[in-house]
Scaffold this motif. Structure first.
Motif, PDB file in Angstrom:
ATOM      1  N   ARG A 253      40.264  30.218  45.835  1.00  9.50           N
ATOM      2  CA  ARG A 253      38.949  30.424  45.198  1.00  9.50           C
ATOM      3  C   ARG A 253      38.607  31.909  45.134  1.00  9.50           C
ATOM      4  O   ARG A 253      38.025  32.397  44.147  1.00  9.50           O
ATOM      5  CB  ARG A 253      37.873  29.662  45.964  1.00  9.50           C
ATOM      6  N   ALA A 254      38.987  32.642  46.173  1.00  6.92           N
ATOM      7  CA  ALA A 254      38.740  34.088  46.140  1.00  6.92           C
ATOM      8  C   ALA A 254      39.559  34.746  45.038  1.00  6.92           C
ATOM      9  O   ALA A 254      39.079  35.683  44.374  1.00  6.92           O
ATOM     10  CB  ALA A 254      39.079  34.697  47.495  1.00  6.92           C
ATOM     11  N   ASP A 255      40.748  34.266  44.831  1.00 11.54           N
ATOM     12  CA  ASP A 255      41.560  34.820  43.735  1.00 11.54           C
ATOM     13  C   ASP A 255      40.912  34.523  42.390  1.00 11.54           C
ATOM     14  O   ASP A 255      40.920  35.373  41.475  1.00 11.54           O
ATOM     15  CB  ASP A 255      42.968  34.238  43.797  1.00 11.54           C
ATOM     16  N   GLU A 256      40.354  33.328  42.229  1.00 11.04           N
ATOM     17  CA  GLU A 256      39.667  32.999  40.964  1.00 11.04           C
ATOM     18  C   GLU A 256      38.434  33.885  40.769  1.00 11.04           C
ATOM     19  O   GLU A 256      38.160  34.356  39.641  1.00 11.04           O
ATOM     20  CB  GLU A 256      39.285  31.525  40.971  1.00 11.04           C
ATOM     21  N   ASP A 257      37.699  34.120  41.836  1.00 11.90           N
ATOM     22  CA  ASP A 257      36.538  35.000  41.735  1.00 11.90           C
ATOM     23  C   ASP A 257      36.946  36.434  41.403  1.00 11.90           C
ATOM     24  O   ASP A 257      36.224  37.145  40.681  1.00 11.90           O
ATOM     25  CB  ASP A 257      35.751  34.991  43.040  1.00 11.90           C
ATOM     26  N   LEU A 258      38.081  36.835  41.928  1.00 10.82           N
ATOM     27  CA  LEU A 258      38.551  38.179  41.620  1.00 10.82           C
ATOM     28  C   LEU A 258      38.904  38.315  40.149  1.00 10.82           C
ATOM     29  O   LEU A 258      38.632  39.358  39.521  1.00 10.82           O
ATOM     30  CB  LEU A 258      39.761  38.510  42.499  1.00 10.82           C
ATOM     31  N   ARG A 273      30.631  39.392  42.044  1.00  7.65           N
ATOM     32  CA  ARG A 273      31.048  40.036  43.297  1.00  7.65           C
ATOM     33  C   ARG A 273      30.527  39.274  44.502  1.00  7.65           C
ATOM     34  O   ARG A 273      31.200  39.103  45.500  1.00  7.65           O
ATOM     35  CB  ARG A 273      30.545  41.467  43.345  1.00  7.65           C
ATOM     36  N   ASP A 274      29.315  38.747  44.419  1.00  4.81           N
ATOM     37  CA  ASP A 274      28.753  37.997  45.533  1.00  4.81           C
ATOM     38  C   ASP A 274      29.569  36.731  45.806  1.00  4.81           C
ATOM     39  O   ASP A 274      29.779  36.346  46.970  1.00  4.81           O
ATOM     40  CB  ASP A 274      27.299  37.644  45.229  1.00  4.81           C
ATOM     41  N   ALA A 275      29.998  36.059  44.732  1.00  6.42           N
ATOM     42  CA  ALA A 275      30.824  34.852  44.904  1.00  6.42           C
ATOM     43  C   ALA A 275      32.146  35.187  45.599  1.00  6.42           C
ATOM     44  O   ALA A 275      32.620  34.446  46.471  1.00  6.42           O
ATOM     45  CB  ALA A 275      31.081  34.195  43.550  1.00  6.42           C
ATOM     46  N   LEU A 276      32.723  36.301  45.201  1.00  3.18           N
ATOM     47  CA  LEU A 276      33.980  36.709  45.846  1.00  3.18           C
ATOM     48  C   LEU A 276      33.762  37.027  47.318  1.00  3.18           C
ATOM     49  O   LEU A 276      34.578  36.647  48.177  1.00  3.18           O
ATOM     50  CB  LEU A 276      34.551  37.929  45.107  1.00  3.18           C
ATOM     51  N   GLU A 277      32.671  37.691  47.631  1.00  2.00           N
ATOM     52  CA  GLU A 277      32.378  38.016  49.022  1.00  2.00           C
ATOM     53  C   GLU A 277      32.228  36.746  49.855  1.00  2.00           C
ATOM     54  O   GLU A 277      32.723  36.648  50.989  1.00  2.00           O
ATOM     55  CB  GLU A 277      31.087  38.847  49.104  1.00  2.00           C
ATOM     56  N   LEU A 280      35.642  35.120  50.437  1.00  2.00           N
ATOM     57  CA  LEU A 280      36.442  35.879  51.401  1.00  2.00           C
ATOM     58  C   LEU A 280      35.960  35.646  52.827  1.00  2.00           C
ATOM     59  O   LEU A 280      36.761  35.537  53.762  1.00  2.00           O
ATOM     60  CB  LEU A 280      36.396  37.376  51.065  1.00  2.00           C
ATOM     61  N   HIS A 281      34.640  35.540  52.983  1.00  2.00           N
ATOM     62  CA  HIS A 281      34.110  35.265  54.316  1.00  2.00           C
ATOM     63  C   HIS A 281      34.576  33.889  54.805  1.00  2.00           C
ATOM     64  O   HIS A 281      34.958  33.720  55.976  1.00  2.00           O
ATOM     65  CB  HIS A 281      32.582  35.343  54.276  1.00  2.00           C
ATOM     66  N   GLN A 282      34.543  32.917  53.905  1.00  2.00           N
ATOM     67  CA  GLN A 282      35.015  31.586  54.282  1.00  2.00           C
ATOM     68  C   GLN A 282      36.506  31.585  54.596  1.00  2.00           C
ATOM     69  O   GLN A 282      36.962  30.908  55.533  1.00  2.00           O
ATOM     70  CB  GLN A 282      34.702  30.605  53.150  1.00  2.00           C
ATOM     71  N   LEU A 498      40.209  50.710  33.739  1.00  2.00           N
ATOM     72  CA  LEU A 498      39.678  51.360  34.937  1.00  2.00           C
ATOM     73  C   LEU A 498      38.960  50.368  35.841  1.00  2.00           C
ATOM     74  O   LEU A 498      39.112  50.380  37.063  1.00  2.00           O
ATOM     75  CB  LEU A 498      38.732  52.496  34.536  1.00  2.00           C
ATOM     76  N   TRP A 499      38.170  49.482  35.281  1.00  2.00           N
ATOM     77  CA  TRP A 499      37.448  48.499  36.076  1.00  2.00           C
ATOM     78  C   TRP A 499      38.394  47.486  36.735  1.00  2.00           C
ATOM     79  O   TRP A 499      38.191  47.075  37.869  1.00  2.00           O
ATOM     80  CB  TRP A 499      36.420  47.803  35.195  1.00  2.00           C
ATOM     81  N   ARG A 500      39.380  47.077  35.986  1.00  2.00           N
ATOM     82  CA  ARG A 500      40.347  46.119  36.545  1.00  2.00           C
ATOM     83  C   ARG A 500      41.043  46.709  37.772  1.00  2.00           C
ATOM     84  O   ARG A 500      41.138  46.064  38.822  1.00  2.00           O
ATOM     85  CB  ARG A 500      41.368  45.744  35.492  1.00  2.00           C
ATOM     86  N   ASP A 501      41.490  47.963  37.622  1.00  2.00           N
ATOM     87  CA  ASP A 501      42.179  48.583  38.765  1.00  2.00           C
ATOM     88  C   ASP A 501      41.230  48.824  39.924  1.00  2.00           C
ATOM     89  O   ASP A 501      41.602  48.651  41.097  1.00  2.00           O
ATOM     90  CB  ASP A 501      42.801  49.912  38.329  1.00  2.00           C
ATOM     91  N   ALA A 502      40.014  49.206  39.632  1.00  2.00           N
ATOM     92  CA  ALA A 502      39.048  49.450  40.696  1.00  2.00           C
ATOM     93  C   ALA A 502      38.706  48.152  41.416  1.00  2.00           C
ATOM     94  O   ALA A 502      38.566  48.113  42.651  1.00  2.00           O
ATOM     95  CB  ALA A 502      37.791  50.103  40.128  1.00  2.00           C
ATOM     96  N   ALA A 503      38.542  47.045  40.643  1.00  2.00           N
ATOM     97  CA  ALA A 503      38.234  45.758  41.266  1.00  2.00           C
ATOM     98  C   ALA A 503      39.393  45.279  42.135  1.00  2.00           C
ATOM     99  O   ALA A 503      39.175  44.742  43.234  1.00  2.00           O
ATOM    100  CB  ALA A 503      37.892  44.727  40.184  1.00  2.00           C
TER     101      ALA A 503
END
Length: 880
Positions: A253-258, A273-277, A280-282, A498-503
């Motif tokens: 799921r974290a990979d999908e959010d990413l 970003r909040d969904a990914l966070e 990742l916590h889970q 640039l955004w893809r690499d930064a994310a």
């Protein structure tokens, strides 16, 4: 009839001196045990006795012959009596003429089918008429006894004697002896032992194990079978699989959010970003639960020793599946024996083979779960945090394509004339705005993410360059507008990249990659734990057995080093260790010698040899003789008859004299060819030692297969190794270099005489293939004894013999020369080759007498009553 394969050794007894010490059954058995024990041989199942005696001793030593004939053994007892000297009546005494030999008197005990007599009245050892030797010259007698001590020759001579009347014959011989000097043989033996044992580095350096493809099948199954177990180690419905699946789903799921975060909406809206966070916590929590389960599995997967059945059950309760061992542990002992044979067959030294077995033990031994606990630290939460905290260390590197697109976008957006040149700022401003927005979107706490400055610089530089071009070229407005539209498109693509690499960089910093690696690492620990539990008991047994074999090989190497060490020289005149010291016919006096005529008592009538012999057989005289034998042997003190003892050669390890060290000591029927050693000598002896070691370890492999390879089996094997090494040494000294030891040999053919001795086998082929005429041999009979021999030329029996290792070479030489190839005796000894002629005696020469039992008087002791007292009863007219 006893075959050569059944006969392992010939026991030699000299009754010419010290016969009184063999007056009981126990004394005879002690003498036999001592002689065989020094040679490293067990009690024989088919005893072969070679007895040296005089014709008069046949009747004087009837008790000893009775004891030998009744020797208790599994098989039948064979006795070959070698008579030296003339029969009674040969000496007239004083200055009278030498009378012809009379009849040979023997007791009925020696008339059995298992007994034969060889009568050498005169050993004919003189090479010239002026060189007068005694009829029982010790130097010549030693060679003749040595020849008859070869089991093959002993059995063949006894078989041929049975074909002759009364089983008695007079011998004629012609011999060729091929051997090495004592110092060459000793040096080769020590070098072979050193090569066989290997160097003791003391460090026990590890060595590369034998490749899996060359391991025997039983061992290969334990080594490689474990590595193929790792798939399906988690049961689908078990706790381990549930915890692993839960953590893996959180990471998915974290990979999908990413993926969603890397798009433009992720740049514009913070929800993704909040969904990914949250995911990742889970995932971190789920990974912690899986880590705790792995820790429980490792702690319950065997203690400091090795995995057990109880530990396997605990793993099953956690949802781990340990595959069944099937038959992987069968035939471990067979595999270890095959591996040892392979390594030794390749010529590796014992200590090197021991290192291979130690390495095999370390590789196949199961590792307990507690030994893997330290590897949990590599996948702990702190380790994941350290591996992921890299987002502020450095911004992501900007690809060159993005810089090129930023510069081109700035250039195309700056193609304006004044006052429209202000539109050239659109592209650089967009890059600045995206940088600020992206850094804020990926903010961690109060710190914004670092954004690469390369695209902004490139966009500003491109815009300046575009404005300069427009100022110089004065382009139309439509061109500026078109350039701006294209520049905006390039800006959008550059910003997306640039955004893809930064994310991606930020997500990795938040632990997505580290969490995935930690999950895979923890699952790999579980798989390894399961692999270590597969066939744990079988592998543990194999490791223990391999270490035991390594220890045994090192002990064998130590025994070989002890054999290679030079023996300390015994002090001159040192006595023996017991009453049954080696029967040395060199140190024994001639039975035909007489006491000096000038004795103090003036007994001139005791000058005949029979009286001297009878006098020597008294208990006091025998004790004096035994006490001084070592001095007599080295020519120190005079013999028991007052005359100096004959010179002796250097003796071998079992006090068997083979080399005189003086060229003129060899009898005229013996030719010596002494080599200096061939190029294959040391390598062949080392190969013999390897065969000896495998034969010594044969019972040990059975103990390994039965699971009894403990200290007792190891101690017994070490003792057997020492005994067989001593027997190999005895075999080398007794049978020479050409004869292989009596142990299972390898498939390779033994090398030639040139490779071992440095001699040629052509002389052997010529001698053994010689025509059997009377000139081919030297008859070992006195002229007077010759009148007692059969005159029929066809009555004599011939024995051709040569070392079995030279059979191929000799037969090839016979075929090449066209000599008729007759049946020959191929002996186990590699020392002698030649011809033996057995000539029967005339009818009526041999007189057989019947012994009578004497109960004795009351003065006899209890020990005397336990043994029969045998005396000969014969008619006076029959004997004379």
């Amino acid at each position: 009839m006893t075959s050569p394969e059944d006969a392992t050794a010939v026991v030699r007894l000299d009754l010419r001196a010290g016969a009184a010490a063999l007056a009981t059954t126990q004394a005879v058995r002690d003498r036999v045990s001592e002689q065989l024990g020094r040679a490293g041989l067990p009690e024989p199942d088919y005893p072969l006795f070679l007895v040296t005696d005089t014709p008069a001793g046949l009747t004087d030593h009837q008790l000893q012959y009775e004891l030998l004939s009744g020797y208790r053994a599994v098989g039948e007892t064979r006795i070959l009596v070698l008579l030296v000297g003339s029969s009674p009546g040969s000496y007239a005494g004083g200055e009278e003429a030498y009378l012809p030999d009379r009849r040979l008197v023997r007791p009925t005990t020696l008339r059995a089918s298992t007994t034969g007599l060889v009568w050498a009245g005169d050993l004919r050892s003189a090479r010239t008429a002026l060189d007068r030797r005694e009829p029982d010259d010790p130097a010549s007698l030693a060679v003749l006894v040595d020849l008859l001590s070869v089991p093959d020759v002993f059995v063949r001579v006894l078989e041929n004697l049975r074909k002759l009347p009364d089983s008695i014959a007079a011998p004629g011989v012609r011999l060729l002896e091929q051997d090495l000097p004592t110092e060459v043989r000793d040096r080769a033996w020590r070098d072979a032992l050193t090569r066989f044992a290997g160097e003791d580095t003391g460090a026990g350096d590890p060595v590369d194990i034998v490749p899996d493809s060359r391991l025997p099948e039983p061992l290969r199954a334990l080594v490689t079978g474990r590595d193929s177990r790792g798939q399906g180690h988690r049961r689908p419905d078990g706790q381990a699989n549930l915890a692993h699946r839960t953590c893996a789903e959180s990471l998915d799921r974290a990979d999908e959010d990413l993926v969603a975060l890397r798009s433009f909406p992720g740049l514009l809206h913070p929800a993704r970003r909040d969904a990914l966070e949250a995911d990742l916590h889970q995932a971190r929590e789920d990974l912690g639960g899986f880590r705790a389960l792995v820790e429980r599995a490792l702690q319950g997967g065997g203690g400091a020793a090795a995995p057990t059945a109880e530990a396997t059950a605990r793993l099953g309760a956690l949802g781990l599946r340990v595959p069944a061992a099937d038959s992987a542990g069968e035939r471990v002992g067979e595999g270890l024996r095959e591996l040892a044979g392979t390594l030794l067959g390749e010529g590796l030294a014992l200590r090197s083979v021991a290192q291979h077995f130690t390495a095999l033990a370390g590789r196949v031994e199961p590792v307990p779960g507690t030994a893997l606990l330290h590897r949990l630290a590599d996948h702990s939460e702190e380790s994941v945090t350290r591996g992921s905290a890299t987002e502020y260390a450095a911004p992501p590197r900007t690809p060159g394509a993005v810089l090129l697109m930023a510069g081109a976008a700035g250039l195309l957006g700056g193609l304006w004339q004044w006052p429209a040149v202000l539109a050239a700022l659109v592209v650089p401003v967009l890059f600045v705005v995206v940088a600020l927005l992206g850094a804020n979107r990926l903010r961690t706490g109060r710190r914004a993410a670092r954004w690469t400055t390369g695209p902004r610089v490139a966009a500003v530089a491109g815009a300046v360059a575009g404005a300069a071009v427009a100022y110089a070229a004065d382009p139309p407005l439509w061109l500026g507008g078109t350039g701006l539209i294209v520049g905006l498109g390039l800006t959008a693509e550059a910003v997306r990249r640039l955004w893809r690499d930064a994310a991606d960089s930020w997500a990795a910093g938040r632990g997505t990659t580290a969490l995935r690696n930690a999950l895979d690492g923890l699952d790999g620990l579980l798989a390894e734990l399961v692999r270590e539990h597969w066939a744990a008991e079988e592998r543990l047994y194999c490791a223990d057995a391999a270490r035991s074999v390594a220890g045994m090989l090192r002990a064998t190497a130590a025994a070989a080093d002890a054999q290679a060490a030079p023996e300390p020289l015994a002090p001159a005149g040192a006595g023996g260790s017991g009453p049954y010291e080696d029967d040395d016919w060199l140190s024994a006096p001639s039975a035909l010698e007489t006491p000096e005529s000038g004795a103090a008592d003036g007994d001139a009538d005791d000058g005949d040899w029979a009286a001297a012999y009878a006098w020597d057989n008294t208990s006091d005289r025998n004790g004096d003789h035994d006490a001084g034998r070592d001095d007599d042997r080295y020519g120190g003190d005079p013999g028991p008859y007052g005359a100096p003892s004959p010179a002796a050669y250097p003796a071998g390890p079992d006090d068997t004299p083979w080399e005189s060290g003086e060229g003129d000591r060899a009898p005229r029927w013996l030719d010596r060819e002494i080599g200096e050693g061939g190029p294959d000598l040391v390598a062949t002896l080392a190969g013999d030692l390897r065969n000896t070691a495998m034969a010594a370890m044969a019972p040990y492999w059975g103990a390994v297969e039965r699971g009894q390879a403990g200290a007792l089996a190891l101690a017994r094997t070490e003792q057997r190794v020492r005994e067989l090494l001593s027997a190999a040494r005895h075999h080398l000294w007794h049978y020479g270099v050409l004869a292989p030891p009596p142990y299972p040999a390898d498939h390779r053919a033994r090398t030639t005489a040139a490779g071992l001795l440095g001699t040629d086998s052509l002389r052997v082929a010529e001698l053994v293939g010689r025509e059997t005429d009377r000139g081919a041999v030297v008859q070992l009979s006195s002229p007077e004894q010759g009148a007692l021999l059969s005159r029929d030329p066809g009555a004599a029996l011939w024995i051709r013999f040569a070392p079995g290792t030279l059979q191929g070479e000799i037969e090839a030489a016979w075929r090449k020369s066209g000599s008729p190839v007759e049946e020959a005796l191929w002996t186990s000894s590699g020392r002698y080759a030649g011809l033996i002629r057995l000539t029967p005696l005339r009818m009526g020469v041999v007189d057989t007498v019947l012994p009578r039992q004497s109960t004795g008087g009351s003065a006899r002791t209890d020990a005397d009553r336990a043994e029969p007292s045998v005396h000969a009863e014969f008619r006076e007219d029959d004997r004379w």
